[in-house]
Write an enzyme that holds these catalytic residues in place. Structure first.
Site, PDB file in Angstrom:
ATOM      1  N   HIS A  55      -1.085  -7.889   2.452  1.00  0.00           N
ATOM      2  CA  HIS A  55      -1.069  -8.385   3.827  1.00  0.00           C
ATOM      3  C   HIS A  55      -2.303  -7.968   4.624  1.00  0.00           C
ATOM      4  O   HIS A  55      -2.467  -8.393   5.777  1.00  0.00           O
ATOM      5  CB  HIS A  55       0.211  -7.953   4.550  1.00  0.00           C
ATOM      6  CG  HIS A  55       0.253  -6.529   4.977  1.00  0.00           C
ATOM      7  ND1 HIS A  55       0.081  -6.134   6.282  1.00  0.00           N
ATOM      8  CD2 HIS A  55       0.462  -5.392   4.278  1.00  0.00           C
ATOM      9  CE1 HIS A  55       0.190  -4.827   6.373  1.00  0.00           C
ATOM     10  NE2 HIS A  55       0.414  -4.344   5.177  1.00  0.00           N
ATOM     11  N   GLY A 103       0.790  -1.225   0.000  1.00  0.00           N
ATOM     12  CA  GLY A 103       0.000   0.000   0.000  1.00  0.00           C
ATOM     13  C   GLY A 103       0.820   1.272   0.000  1.00  0.00           C
ATOM     14  O   GLY A 103       0.476   2.243  -0.674  1.00  0.00           O
ATOM     15  N   THR A 104       1.909   1.298   0.743  1.00  0.00           N
ATOM     16  CA  THR A 104       2.723   2.518   0.807  1.00  0.00           C
ATOM     17  C   THR A 104       3.323   2.841  -0.550  1.00  0.00           C
ATOM     18  O   THR A 104       3.268   3.988  -1.010  1.00  0.00           O
ATOM     19  CB  THR A 104       3.825   2.377   1.868  1.00  0.00           C
ATOM     20  OG1 THR A 104       3.213   2.331   3.159  1.00  0.00           O
ATOM     21  CG2 THR A 104       4.790   3.546   1.812  1.00  0.00           C
ATOM     22  N   GLN A 162      -8.114  -0.727   3.085  1.00  0.00           N
ATOM     23  CA  GLN A 162      -8.952  -1.246   4.159  1.00  0.00           C
ATOM     24  C   GLN A 162     -10.348  -1.662   3.688  1.00  0.00           C
ATOM     25  O   GLN A 162     -11.158  -2.110   4.491  1.00  0.00           O
ATOM     26  CB  GLN A 162      -9.102  -0.191   5.266  1.00  0.00           C
ATOM     27  CG  GLN A 162      -7.824   0.123   6.007  1.00  0.00           C
ATOM     28  CD  GLN A 162      -7.368  -1.009   6.906  1.00  0.00           C
ATOM     29  OE1 GLN A 162      -8.123  -1.929   7.211  1.00  0.00           O
ATOM     30  NE2 GLN A 162      -6.117  -0.944   7.330  1.00  0.00           N
ATOM     31  N   CYS A 187       1.090   2.407  11.892  1.00  0.00           N
ATOM     32  CA  CYS A 187       2.226   3.232  11.477  1.00  0.00           C
ATOM     33  C   CYS A 187       2.519   4.347  12.473  1.00  0.00           C
ATOM     34  O   CYS A 187       3.579   4.954  12.435  1.00  0.00           O
ATOM     35  CB  CYS A 187       1.956   3.844  10.099  1.00  0.00           C
ATOM     36  SG  CYS A 187       1.804   2.617   8.790  1.00  0.00           S
ATOM     37  N   SER A 204      -3.269  -3.705  -0.833  1.00  0.00           N
ATOM     38  CA  SER A 204      -2.106  -4.268  -0.143  1.00  0.00           C
ATOM     39  C   SER A 204      -2.403  -5.684   0.314  1.00  0.00           C
ATOM     40  O   SER A 204      -3.372  -5.925   1.043  1.00  0.00           O
ATOM     41  CB  SER A 204      -1.739  -3.394   1.060  1.00  0.00           C
ATOM     42  OG  SER A 204      -0.595  -3.882   1.710  1.00  0.00           O
ATOM     43  N   ASN A 221      -8.649   3.927   8.209  1.00  0.00           N
ATOM     44  CA  ASN A 221      -8.012   2.825   8.915  1.00  0.00           C
ATOM     45  C   ASN A 221      -8.103   2.927  10.430  1.00  0.00           C
ATOM     46  O   ASN A 221      -7.807   1.964  11.131  1.00  0.00           O
ATOM     47  CB  ASN A 221      -6.537   2.722   8.508  1.00  0.00           C
ATOM     48  CG  ASN A 221      -5.786   4.028   8.722  1.00  0.00           C
ATOM     49  OD1 ASN A 221      -6.158   5.066   8.168  1.00  0.00           O
ATOM     50  ND2 ASN A 221      -4.735   3.993   9.511  1.00  0.00           N
TER      51      ASN A 221
END
Length: 381
Positions: free
Chosen positions: A201, A69-70, A178, A325, A199, A149
């Site tokens: 994971h 995602g980042t 999300q 994060c 993402s 999130n």
């Protein structure tokens, strides 16, 4: 052990791990190599791309693999900004985005771009009127997350898309990290969206793998230069085993998606109904259809969030403060701050995030332990 921190990361599914291991053993060639081993790896990558596209109603040509995602958010935002800078340098986002969006925006601001951060109301939603006011002649991108999130607020993506139908030159990006797999597609999947971020994971795939959707005909400036993989948009040798595993994870995610989501919603309902019986508790996630089913954010007034997290941990129950994060940095929830929640309350925030593997017996045990923790701190206060 009870794991209620699925918005931070999910456990890799056993069958997904098996796919990863099989692909690692049997598809060891570089997908760019000309020999048979390379061709076999290439075909596995492309079949995985097609499977993901088919499951999400995309074209295979619209799916590009990333590390997560980042990277996806950075690539879409920076790639759009760099590609369209001759047409304008104004970007619109919200005040409650994930750090991979917010910090990317701040980087662009240091390079001369202008960013408007839309405020949110006391439920964590932007207002369409604010978006309309923010649009300028030099606006090139609107980037809004589908599901927050920290509290689970669902942003009005369809309404945003309706507004931007009158501005075809403005790109629309949705961070859907999300949102996937929660039976919410009708709330954020819209033909007007140009880019999505996903993402692996977050849905039981391995860490370090993800993908973006880039609508056919759209362009991004590459962030990674190299061998020209992903049609010259994202260089770097493809992570073949993780790509295959992610495709498997999405297939499993979509199986009985509505039923699994209803089960998650049942757990959320049980917890929220119990929290309503407690005094000195603030709840920021609601049962309304403008909130995702899997995220519950609440506070026990006067007790810092990390204190509650570590108290649960001693009982082998795992929750988090807000964003993973930010939690280690001891920061107050950026979302609650944007909602103008007083700092004393915001620093008490705890996030419970569920998935389809959680059970009603786990929730019952969680509530029992919550009551013990709550009563303990009420006595101390």
């Amino acid at each position: 052990m009870i794991y209620f921190d699925n918005s931070a990361t999910t456990k890799i599914d056993d069958s997904v791990l098996s796919t990863y291991e099989t692909a690692t053993r049997n598809f060891g060639g570089n997908p760019s190599s000309l020999h048979k081993l390379g061709l076999n790896a290439y075909e596995l990558v492309e079949s995985s791309r097609k499977q993901i596209a088919d499951l999400l109603n995309f074209n295979p040509s619209e799916v590009y693999f990333t590390s997560g995602g980042t990277e996806g958010n950075n690539w879409i935002i920076k790639g759009t900004a760099y590609k369209k800078r001759e047409f304008g340098k104004h970007i619109i986002t919200s005040s409650i985005e994930h750090p991979s969006v917010t910090n990317t925006m701040k980087q662009l601001e240091s390079l001369g771009f202008e960013v408007t951060y839309l405020p949110v109301d006391d439920s964590g939603h932007i207002k369409i009127a604010d978006l309309k006011k923010a649009i300028r002649k030099d606006t090139i991108l609107v980037s809004i997350m589908a599901v927050n999130n920290e509290i689970g607020a669902i942003q009005p993506i369809n309404e945003i898309a309706d507004v931007l139908n009158d501005y075809p030159s403005i790109s629309l990006h949705v961070d859907a990290v999300q949102a996937i797999g929660k039976n919410l597609e009708d709330k954020f999947m819209n033909d007007r969206v140009d880019f999505y971020t996903f993402s692996g994971h977050k849905f039981h795939a391995p860490r370090g793998i993800g993908f973006i959707y880039m609508k056919d005909g759209k362009q991004l400036e590459p962030l990674l230069a190299g061998g020209g993989q992903e049609h010259n948009f994202r260089s770097g040798t493809e992570n073949t085993p993780a790509i295959a595993a992610m495709a498997k994870a999405i297939r499993l995610l979509k199986d009985d998606e509505e039923k699994k989501t209803n089960n998650i919603l049942e757990l959320k309902t049980k917890l929220l109904e119990h929290l309503e019986t407690l005094e000195n508790v603030h709840v920021f996630s609601k049962l309304e259809d403008t909130f995702a089913p899997h995220i519950i954010c609440f506070t026990v007034d006067g007790v810092r969030g990390e204190t509650i997290v570590h108290t649960f941990e001693k009982k082998e129950i795992y929750v988090s403060t807000t964003s993973a994060c930010s939690s280690k940095k001891g920061l107050e929830s950026s979302t609650l701050k944007a909602m103008k929640v007083p700092e004393k309350i915001a620093t008490s925030a705890v996030r419970v995030s569920l998935d389809e593997n959680n059970t009603i017996s786990e929730m019952n045990e969680f509530i029992q332990n919550l009551d013990e923790i709550y009563n303990h701190f009420q006595i101390l206060n």
